[in-house]
Design a protein around this motif. Structure first.
Motif, PDB file in Angstrom:
ATOM      1  N   HIS A 100       1.012  -1.073   0.044  1.00 20.49           N
ATOM      2  CA  HIS A 100       0.035  -0.053  -0.093  1.00 20.49           C
ATOM      3  C   HIS A 100       0.903   1.064  -0.197  1.00 20.49           C
ATOM      4  O   HIS A 100       1.281   1.783   0.968  1.00 20.49           O
ATOM      5  CB  HIS A 100      -0.963  -0.029   1.186  1.00 20.49           C
ATOM      6  CG  HIS A 100      -1.919  -1.179   1.312  1.00 20.49           C
ATOM      7  ND1 HIS A 100      -3.023  -1.033   0.566  1.00 20.49           N
ATOM      8  CD2 HIS A 100      -1.971  -2.214   2.072  1.00 20.49           C
ATOM      9  CE1 HIS A 100      -3.654  -2.297   0.643  1.00 20.49           C
ATOM     10  NE2 HIS A 100      -3.037  -2.975   1.707  1.00 20.49           N
ATOM     11  N   TRP A 101       1.215   1.717  -1.168  1.00 25.13           N
ATOM     12  CA  TRP A 101       2.173   2.898  -1.359  1.00 25.13           C
ATOM     13  C   TRP A 101       1.898   4.270  -0.440  1.00 25.13           C
ATOM     14  O   TRP A 101       2.774   4.953   0.027  1.00 25.13           O
ATOM     15  CB  TRP A 101       2.162   3.356  -2.798  1.00 25.13           C
ATOM     16  CG  TRP A 101       2.900   2.492  -3.630  1.00 25.13           C
ATOM     17  CD1 TRP A 101       3.108   1.064  -3.230  1.00 25.13           C
ATOM     18  CD2 TRP A 101       3.447   2.439  -5.078  1.00 25.13           C
ATOM     19  NE1 TRP A 101       3.723   0.496  -4.435  1.00 25.13           N
ATOM     20  CE2 TRP A 101       3.812   1.337  -5.424  1.00 25.13           C
ATOM     21  CE3 TRP A 101       2.949   3.501  -5.838  1.00 25.13           C
ATOM     22  CZ2 TRP A 101       4.177   1.090  -6.754  1.00 25.13           C
ATOM     23  CZ3 TRP A 101       3.475   3.364  -7.161  1.00 25.13           C
ATOM     24  CH2 TRP A 101       4.245   2.430  -7.496  1.00 25.13           C
ATOM     25  N   LEU A 102       0.523   4.149  -0.288  1.00 28.70           N
ATOM     26  CA  LEU A 102       0.086   5.595   0.564  1.00 28.70           C
ATOM     27  C   LEU A 102      -0.400   5.283   1.821  1.00 28.70           C
ATOM     28  O   LEU A 102      -1.024   5.736   2.575  1.00 28.70           O
ATOM     29  CB  LEU A 102      -0.738   6.544  -0.447  1.00 28.70           C
ATOM     30  CG  LEU A 102       0.013   7.255  -1.360  1.00 28.70           C
ATOM     31  CD1 LEU A 102      -0.929   8.181  -1.917  1.00 28.70           C
ATOM     32  CD2 LEU A 102       1.295   8.180  -0.994  1.00 28.70           C
ATOM     33  N   LEU A 155      -6.316  14.343  11.660  1.00 29.06           N
ATOM     34  CA  LEU A 155      -5.115  15.334  11.065  1.00 29.06           C
ATOM     35  C   LEU A 155      -3.758  15.120  11.961  1.00 29.06           C
ATOM     36  O   LEU A 155      -2.679  15.303  11.061  1.00 29.06           O
ATOM     37  CB  LEU A 155      -5.724  16.852  11.340  1.00 29.06           C
ATOM     38  CG  LEU A 155      -4.918  17.917  10.138  1.00 29.06           C
ATOM     39  CD1 LEU A 155      -5.110  17.504   9.031  1.00 29.06           C
ATOM     40  CD2 LEU A 155      -5.568  19.264  10.455  1.00 29.06           C
ATOM     41  N   ARG A 156      -3.744  15.237  13.136  1.00 28.36           N
ATOM     42  CA  ARG A 156      -2.645  15.249  13.947  1.00 28.36           C
ATOM     43  C   ARG A 156      -1.661  13.884  13.648  1.00 28.36           C
ATOM     44  O   ARG A 156      -0.654  14.047  13.281  1.00 28.36           O
ATOM     45  CB  ARG A 156      -2.840  15.534  15.399  1.00 28.36           C
ATOM     46  CG  ARG A 156      -1.664  15.535  16.214  1.00 28.36           C
ATOM     47  CD  ARG A 156      -1.950  15.393  17.574  1.00 28.36           C
ATOM     48  NE  ARG A 156      -2.111  16.722  18.054  1.00 28.36           N
ATOM     49  CZ  ARG A 156      -1.362  17.499  18.737  1.00 28.36           C
ATOM     50  NH1 ARG A 156      -0.072  17.464  18.600  1.00 28.36           N
ATOM     51  NH2 ARG A 156      -1.797  18.782  19.150  1.00 28.36           N
ATOM     52  N   HIS A 181      -1.066  12.688   6.241  1.00 32.04           N
ATOM     53  CA  HIS A 181      -1.208  12.613   4.893  1.00 32.04           C
ATOM     54  C   HIS A 181      -2.733  12.146   4.327  1.00 32.04           C
ATOM     55  O   HIS A 181      -3.089  12.440   3.306  1.00 32.04           O
ATOM     56  CB  HIS A 181      -0.380  11.341   4.355  1.00 32.04           C
ATOM     57  CG  HIS A 181      -0.954  10.019   4.902  1.00 32.04           C
ATOM     58  ND1 HIS A 181      -0.770   9.666   6.382  1.00 32.04           N
ATOM     59  CD2 HIS A 181      -1.636   9.103   4.204  1.00 32.04           C
ATOM     60  CE1 HIS A 181      -1.225   8.460   6.336  1.00 32.04           C
ATOM     61  NE2 HIS A 181      -1.796   7.897   5.071  1.00 32.04           N
ATOM     62  N   LEU A 182      -3.502  11.804   5.096  1.00 25.76           N
ATOM     63  CA  LEU A 182      -5.011  11.576   4.697  1.00 25.76           C
ATOM     64  C   LEU A 182      -5.996  12.729   4.315  1.00 25.76           C
ATOM     65  O   LEU A 182      -6.658  12.708   3.433  1.00 25.76           O
ATOM     66  CB  LEU A 182      -5.749  10.964   5.735  1.00 25.76           C
ATOM     67  CG  LEU A 182      -5.300   9.504   6.152  1.00 25.76           C
ATOM     68  CD1 LEU A 182      -6.296   9.055   7.108  1.00 25.76           C
ATOM     69  CD2 LEU A 182      -5.499   8.481   4.752  1.00 25.76           C
ATOM     70  N   VAL A 224      -3.480  15.691   3.617  1.00 27.22           N
ATOM     71  CA  VAL A 224      -2.503  16.374   2.576  1.00 27.22           C
ATOM     72  C   VAL A 224      -2.800  16.034   1.071  1.00 27.22           C
ATOM     73  O   VAL A 224      -2.904  16.832   0.255  1.00 27.22           O
ATOM     74  CB  VAL A 224      -1.224  16.147   3.218  1.00 27.22           C
ATOM     75  CG1 VAL A 224      -0.181  16.655   2.165  1.00 27.22           C
ATOM     76  CG2 VAL A 224      -0.915  16.834   4.272  1.00 27.22           C
ATOM     77  N   PHE A 225      -2.738  14.637   0.828  1.00 27.98           N
ATOM     78  CA  PHE A 225      -2.670  14.211  -0.527  1.00 27.98           C
ATOM     79  C   PHE A 225      -4.149  14.641  -1.294  1.00 27.98           C
ATOM     80  O   PHE A 225      -4.018  15.055  -2.454  1.00 27.98           O
ATOM     81  CB  PHE A 225      -2.401  12.692  -0.604  1.00 27.98           C
ATOM     82  CG  PHE A 225      -1.002  12.498  -0.325  1.00 27.98           C
ATOM     83  CD1 PHE A 225      -0.165  12.926  -1.449  1.00 27.98           C
ATOM     84  CD2 PHE A 225      -0.655  11.877   0.759  1.00 27.98           C
ATOM     85  CE1 PHE A 225       1.210  12.609  -1.250  1.00 27.98           C
ATOM     86  CE2 PHE A 225       0.817  11.431   0.768  1.00 27.98           C
ATOM     87  CZ  PHE A 225       1.787  11.901   0.182  1.00 27.98           C
ATOM     88  N   PRO A 226      -5.395  14.470  -0.763  1.00 24.32           N
ATOM     89  CA  PRO A 226      -6.551  14.781  -1.775  1.00 24.32           C
ATOM     90  C   PRO A 226      -6.585  16.197  -2.129  1.00 24.32           C
ATOM     91  O   PRO A 226      -6.857  16.506  -3.032  1.00 24.32           O
ATOM     92  CB  PRO A 226      -7.526  14.301  -0.762  1.00 24.32           C
ATOM     93  CG  PRO A 226      -7.101  13.549   0.353  1.00 24.32           C
ATOM     94  CD  PRO A 226      -5.549  13.711   0.355  1.00 24.32           C
ATOM     95  N   GLY A 227      -6.188  17.061  -1.062  1.00 22.37           N
ATOM     96  CA  GLY A 227      -6.017  18.632  -1.135  1.00 22.37           C
ATOM     97  C   GLY A 227      -4.911  18.817  -2.275  1.00 22.37           C
ATOM     98  O   GLY A 227      -5.274  19.538  -3.274  1.00 22.37           O
ATOM     99  N   LEU A 228      -3.672  18.212  -2.224  1.00 23.69           N
ATOM    100  CA  LEU A 228      -2.955  18.306  -3.295  1.00 23.69           C
ATOM    101  C   LEU A 228      -3.312  18.225  -4.688  1.00 23.69           C
ATOM    102  O   LEU A 228      -3.034  18.809  -5.601  1.00 23.69           O
ATOM    103  CB  LEU A 228      -1.374  17.649  -2.960  1.00 23.69           C
ATOM    104  CG  LEU A 228      -0.297  18.212  -2.111  1.00 23.69           C
ATOM    105  CD1 LEU A 228       0.625  17.316  -1.914  1.00 23.69           C
ATOM    106  CD2 LEU A 228       0.004  19.294  -2.879  1.00 23.69           C
ATOM    107  N   LEU A 229      -4.026  16.944  -4.830  1.00 26.20           N
ATOM    108  CA  LEU A 229      -4.605  16.579  -5.915  1.00 26.20           C
ATOM    109  C   LEU A 229      -5.612  17.560  -6.287  1.00 26.20           C
ATOM    110  O   LEU A 229      -5.675  17.993  -7.690  1.00 26.20           O
ATOM    111  CB  LEU A 229      -5.215  15.277  -5.925  1.00 26.20           C
ATOM    112  CG  LEU A 229      -4.142  13.977  -6.337  1.00 26.20           C
ATOM    113  CD1 LEU A 229      -4.884  12.790  -6.159  1.00 26.20           C
ATOM    114  CD2 LEU A 229      -3.630  14.192  -7.537  1.00 26.20           C
ATOM    115  N   ILE A 230      -6.388  18.164  -5.670  1.00 27.99           N
ATOM    116  CA  ILE A 230      -7.300  19.085  -6.023  1.00 27.99           C
ATOM    117  C   ILE A 230      -6.680  20.449  -6.865  1.00 27.99           C
ATOM    118  O   ILE A 230      -6.969  20.918  -7.573  1.00 27.99           O
ATOM    119  CB  ILE A 230      -8.401  19.599  -4.824  1.00 27.99           C
ATOM    120  CG1 ILE A 230      -9.097  18.333  -4.414  1.00 27.99           C
ATOM    121  CG2 ILE A 230      -9.276  20.536  -5.179  1.00 27.99           C
ATOM    122  CD1 ILE A 230      -9.882  18.672  -2.952  1.00 27.99           C
ATOM    123  N   MET A 231      -5.561  20.851  -6.010  1.00 27.78           N
ATOM    124  CA  MET A 231      -4.967  21.969  -6.300  1.00 27.78           C
ATOM    125  C   MET A 231      -4.382  21.599  -7.317  1.00 27.78           C
ATOM    126  O   MET A 231      -4.486  22.920  -8.299  1.00 27.78           O
ATOM    127  CB  MET A 231      -3.890  22.358  -5.000  1.00 27.78           C
ATOM    128  CG  MET A 231      -3.379  23.651  -5.146  1.00 27.78           C
ATOM    129  SD  MET A 231      -2.315  24.234  -4.024  1.00 27.78           S
ATOM    130  CE  MET A 231      -0.889  23.462  -4.400  1.00 27.78           C
TER     131      MET A 231
END
Lengths: 302, 316
Positions: free
Chosen positions: A73-75, A256-257, A261-262, A264-271
């Motif tokens: 599971h890479w992520l 979050l704490r 990454h749960l 961080v990554f979806p937000g990065l992809l949206i951006m």
């Protein structure tokens, strides 16, 4: 206005295909090209998600909750033991589907209203434009809240509310373009030759207003994707078991704490997706907007 | 000026009617009886139900129901919340200062960041500063605000523990305002920066700027006094639109930061199917939107005397 019209009407005469010209200009626009590459990549991700994704994005695994990153599971996995990477890849699908259909919806309806009101003017025009004024007066998110609270969240409802808010903008711009385009002599000529209104609208006016439509729809795709993510993040989007970037961000925010990454990554992809479409939209606008062209020329001569 | 304003005011009337009609009709789309919907899930007896039917005029035709609704709204009666039973209008007015504070702070941040960077990029177009700020602006426009909010909470509240992550503070303090205002302001900073740059670029090419330079005026003076003033007009419009946009665009921000404003009130109402409250919030913000647009138009008219002549030309 006249200069614009003149520019628009002389442009095709200079080369066989204006589109080839546009493409040449587009290739010289570094940021636009980057945007195009990012958009193409994410579109490919959306289309080929079932082939690329290593696991089923909905499959819950009670014994694999919050697994760390590993070769299998890479992520890692999420709060229900689902493979996070697979969910991210599949997330592109719904975000894209909703975004593209919503933009198509507002483009078609807005263009139709703009063409009809601009061409016929009179009572139809003032009646429809007043209706659009009402729609324009509503804050988009709150109107979406109201409609989704009444009809309940679903993909068609989501597409409807995202598309609805953009219709006045399209209609106004197309109407303005039609009002100026219909002054042209070839429209008068077509009418005197006995062309029906439908033919004039479809054959002569629509191609003339294609440039603003294209600019606006490419820029609103980015907006629609953000809107979908925002509504899903608020829990007003599609069924939360289905993977969407906004929904994943919502699901990840309580952890979050410990598992940042749960979120961080979806937000990065949206951006990334929004950035790609924005950059591409900006480039298309620079190329198709004659006013910009004048300004660049003016800048060079001084 | 007064004639223009009166004309614009007259145009507002049908729009406001339309808004109230849409909000009124939205309830008609719900399955079941509006009286039941408005009484909510709580236990109610037959008397309550009949009283509500009477209040809404459900036995009368739809246009009479709309008339009753409108009459109540005009008198400031938006009904009662299904959830908390408080009156809707006072509840909204109660949240108003929080939303306004957040919007004002965000706008201030957006202006402080956006305008100077926009001007500097326009003065030296295609320089490193320009390219850097334009990429920054593109990032700012593209970054979803709710994600930026989560990332800043992660950094400043969870890891560094410098700033609070939620609420407004009791009594309200500045520390609570920093994160939400910055997140909300940064997206608008990007928009204002791009707009200022493009307007300045256009204005800097005009003859009067060349004349000003030819007169030997200092560059600072040319930029500030001659060019910026003219570039300001579209920027003012954008700022005007953003004030309302900030209030409504803050829905997600208010929810993420648990900021006690109107948008969060509307969101909670939607979550709990508290329709009277939701209707009230949507209608209030729509009215606000329309009124602010009018003010922006008036300001526009004041700032740009050319509009007066254009208007006169149309009339003549």
């Amino acid at each position: 206005m006249k200069a614009e019209a003149a520019l628009a009407s002389t442009a095709p005469a200079r080369s066989h295909s204006p589109w080839r010209n546009y493409w040449r200009q587009f290739r010289q626009n570094g940021l636009g090209l980057c945007g195009f590459a990012i958009s193409a990549l994410i579109t490919a991700l959306a289309i080929f998600a079932p082939v690329i994704a290593p696991y089923d994005p909905i499959q819950v695994n009670a014994d694999k909750i919050f697994e760390a990153r590993s070769w299998s599971h890479w992520l890692g996995t999420d709060e229900l033991g689902r493979d996070f990477l697979s969910r991210l890849i599949h997330g592109a699908r719904i975000s894209f589907f909703v975004g593209i259909v919503a933009v198509a919806f507002k483009t078609v309806v807005g263009t139709f209203i703009g063409l009809v009101t601009g061409y016929f003017e009179g009572v139809v025009d003032s009646l429809l434009m007043r209706c659009l004024d009402v729609l324009y007066a509503f804050p988009r998110t709150l109107l979406a809240l109201l409609i989704l609270a009444v009809v309940g969240p679903s993909i068609p409802a989501l597409i409807f509310v995202i598309g609805l808010g953009g219709i006045p903008q399209f209609a106004r711009i197309v109407r303005g373009a039609v009002l100026s385009a219909k002054q042209n002599e070839y429209i008068v000529a077509a009418r005197s030759l006995g062309a029906t209104s439908t033919r004039i609208l479809w054959r002569y006016l629509l191609p003339n207003v294609l440039a603003p439509i294209l600019i606006l729809s490419s820029l609103s795709l980015a907006r629609a994707i953000t809107a979908e993510a925002g509504l899903s993040f608020l829990g007003l989007g599609v069924d939360p078991t289905l993977p969407t970037w906004g929904g994943m961000l919502r699901a990840g925010s309580p952890y979050l704490r410990l598992h940042p990454h749960l979120a961080v990554f979806p937000g990065l992809l949206i951006m990334l997706a929004v950035l790609g479409f924005n950059a591409m939209g900006d480039a298309i606008r620079d190329i198709l907007d004659p006013r910009m062209l004048n300004r660049v020329r003016g800048g060079r001569t001084t | 000026m007064i004639v223009y304003l009166l004309k614009r005011l007259a145009q507002l009337v049908p729009v406001l009617f339309g808004c109230s009609l849409v909000v009124f009709l939205s309830l008609q789309l719900l399955p079941g009886d509006a009286a039941q919907v408005l009484l909510g899930d709580r236990e109610f007896n037959q008397t309550d139900y009949l009283a509500m039917r009477e209040y809404l005029g459900l036995d009368e035709p739809v246009y009479m129901q709309y008339y009753k609704y409108l009459a109540n709204v005009v008198q400031g009666d938006f009904g009662r919340s299904v959830r908390t039973h408080e009156k809707v209008l006072p509840a909204i007015l109660d949240r108003f200062p929080a939303s306004l504070t957040l919007a004002a702070a965000a706008l201030l941040i957006a202006l402080i960041i956006g305008i100077p960077i926009g001007i500097l990029s326009a003065v030296k177009p295609y320089s490193r500063l320009d390219q850097g700020s334009m990429i920054g602006a593109l990032l700012g426009v593209s970054m979803p605000s709710f994600w930026l909010a989560l990332m800043l909470i992660l950094l400043f509240s969870l890891y560094l523990d410098w700033l609070p992550a939620s609420g407004r503070g009791i009594p309200p303090d500045l520390k609570h305002l920093v994160l939400p205002a910055f997140v909300l302001g940064s997206a608008y900073a990007a928009t204002i920066c791009r707009l200022t740059r493009s307007c300045m670029l256009e204005v800097l090419n005009y003859d009067f700027v060349r004349t000003a330079r030819a007169k030997g005026l200092r560059e600072m003076f040319v930029i500030n006094k001659h060019a910026f003033r003219n570039a300001l007009i579209p920027v003012v419009t954008e700022v005007g639109i953003s004030i309302v946009g900030l209030i409504e665009g803050s829905t997600v921000i208010e929810v993420v930061f648990a900021w006690p404003g109107i948008a969060r009130l509307a969101f909670q109402a939607a979550q709990y199917r508290d329709y009277p409250m939701l209707q009230g919030c949507v209608l209030t913000v729509a009215i606000l939107f329309v009124v602010v647009n009018l003010i922006v138009d008036a300001l526009y008219y004041y700032l740009d005397p050319r509009i007066k002549f254009a208007g006169a030309g149309h009339e003549g």
